[in-house]
Design an enzyme around this catalytic site. Sequence first.
Site, PDB file in Angstrom:
ATOM      1  N   ASP A  43       0.864  -1.174   0.000  1.00 53.46           N
ATOM      2  CA  ASP A  43       0.000   0.000   0.000  1.00 53.46           C
ATOM      3  C   ASP A  43       0.901   1.225   0.000  1.00 53.46           C
ATOM      4  OD1 ASP A  43      -2.185   1.935   0.681  1.00 53.46           O
ATOM      5  OD2 ASP A  43      -3.295   0.099   1.075  1.00 53.46           O
ATOM      6  N   ASP A  74       4.437   1.705  -4.550  1.00 55.62           N
ATOM      7  CA  ASP A  74       3.593   2.404  -5.510  1.00 55.62           C
ATOM      8  C   ASP A  74       3.385   1.461  -6.684  1.00 55.62           C
ATOM      9  OD1 ASP A  74       2.455   3.946  -7.478  1.00 55.62           O
ATOM     10  OD2 ASP A  74       3.866   5.603  -7.312  1.00 55.62           O
ATOM     11  N   ASN A 101      -6.243  -6.444  -5.479  1.00 53.01           N
ATOM     12  CA  ASN A 101      -7.344  -5.641  -4.954  1.00 53.01           C
ATOM     13  C   ASN A 101      -7.221  -4.147  -5.235  1.00 53.01           C
ATOM     14  OD1 ASN A 101      -9.447  -4.711  -2.820  1.00 53.01           O
ATOM     15  ND2 ASN A 101      -7.499  -3.911  -2.014  1.00 53.01           N
ATOM     16  N   TYR A 166     -11.824   4.357 -14.677  1.00 51.56           N
ATOM     17  CA  TYR A 166     -12.025   3.267 -13.720  1.00 51.56           C
ATOM     18  C   TYR A 166     -12.885   2.155 -14.320  1.00 51.56           C
ATOM     19  CZ  TYR A 166     -13.634   0.886  -9.448  1.00 51.56           C
ATOM     20  OH  TYR A 166     -13.943  -0.045  -8.493  1.00 51.56           O
ATOM     21  N   LYS A 170     -11.864  -1.743 -15.134  1.00 59.71           N
ATOM     22  CA  LYS A 170     -12.513  -2.867 -14.473  1.00 59.71           C
ATOM     23  C   LYS A 170     -13.169  -3.818 -15.475  1.00 59.71           C
ATOM     24  CE  LYS A 170     -11.508  -2.052 -10.197  1.00 59.71           C
ATOM     25  NZ  LYS A 170     -10.655  -3.007  -9.445  1.00 59.71           N
ATOM     26  N   VAL A 199     -19.536  -1.254  -1.925  1.00 66.74           N
ATOM     27  CA  VAL A 199     -19.147  -1.677  -0.586  1.00 66.74           C
ATOM     28  C   VAL A 199     -18.996  -0.452   0.314  1.00 66.74           C
ATOM     29  CG1 VAL A 199     -17.471  -2.977   0.777  1.00 66.74           C
ATOM     30  CG2 VAL A 199     -17.933  -3.629  -1.618  1.00 66.74           C
ATOM     31  N   THR A 201     -17.226   1.083   2.538  1.00 65.55           N
ATOM     32  CA  THR A 201     -15.953   1.344   3.206  1.00 65.55           C
ATOM     33  C   THR A 201     -15.962   2.769   3.767  1.00 65.55           C
ATOM     34  OG1 THR A 201     -14.909   2.198   1.208  1.00 65.55           O
ATOM     35  CG2 THR A 201     -14.775  -0.181   1.587  1.00 65.55           C
TER      36      THR A 201
END
Length: 259
Positions: A43, A74, A101, A166, A170, A199, A201
């Site tokens: 991360d 990165d 992920n 994005y 995906k 989700v 989060t």
Amino acid sequence: MNLTNQYPSLNGKTVFVSGGGSGIGASLVEAFFQQGAKVAFVDIQREASQALVERLRGERPEDSAAQVSFYYCDLTDIESLRATISQAAEELGPISVLVNNAANDLRHDFREVTPEEWDRHTAVNMRHQFFAAQAVYPYMKELGGGSIINFGSMSWHAAQGGMPGYTSSKAAIEGLTRGLARDMGPDSIRVNTLVPGWVMTEKQLRLWVDDSAREDIAKGQCMKGELLPEHVAAMALFLASDDSRMCSAQNFIVDGGWI
């Protein structure tokens, strides 16, 4: 985390998770750790990631083989990613599970996107998934098999706008999964796409989930209630375990029945 299933085949396995410092990723790290796996995660959020490591290490039962290690990386720097995967394998053992992920659903207007911005979107959301899979392949082949879990998104299935970099990435991941599943299948490496819905989060709640979004979720999901990171982690455990040994080239959707 309220997960009840135990997968003995995950005990002692080395699992590599990208974007594991927060959100869904942190739940994935915790879920695999609770299964007794040796979890390496990357991360760019140092503080959150180190706090997660400290918490999990403090909760580990004395008789558990579980380990957890954080590596700053990165993912848009492919050479750094390759080096980090190599380091994790050297320190924890050959990687038998890869969980791709990491992503960023940053909103952007299609009318204003430049070629450079487009490349940044795909680098963050798609490119690293391929190169991570390429990097772990030799370890899985040596082990006689493994599981690669690529993260997709229901956003493009639902024709959501406002983030073409994005959603395009995906959508492409599902094609990547099917191609790699064919290429790696002879080595008993299975490749699947885990497709989460919306989700809840901390990031989503802070940035995107307002009253209007909650109305959309209530209309879109067949099931009532919030979709949580642990619901996604439960599917990831199954796909990583030997129980899914004949599952490959598939999409496994966890979205509360979005229609």
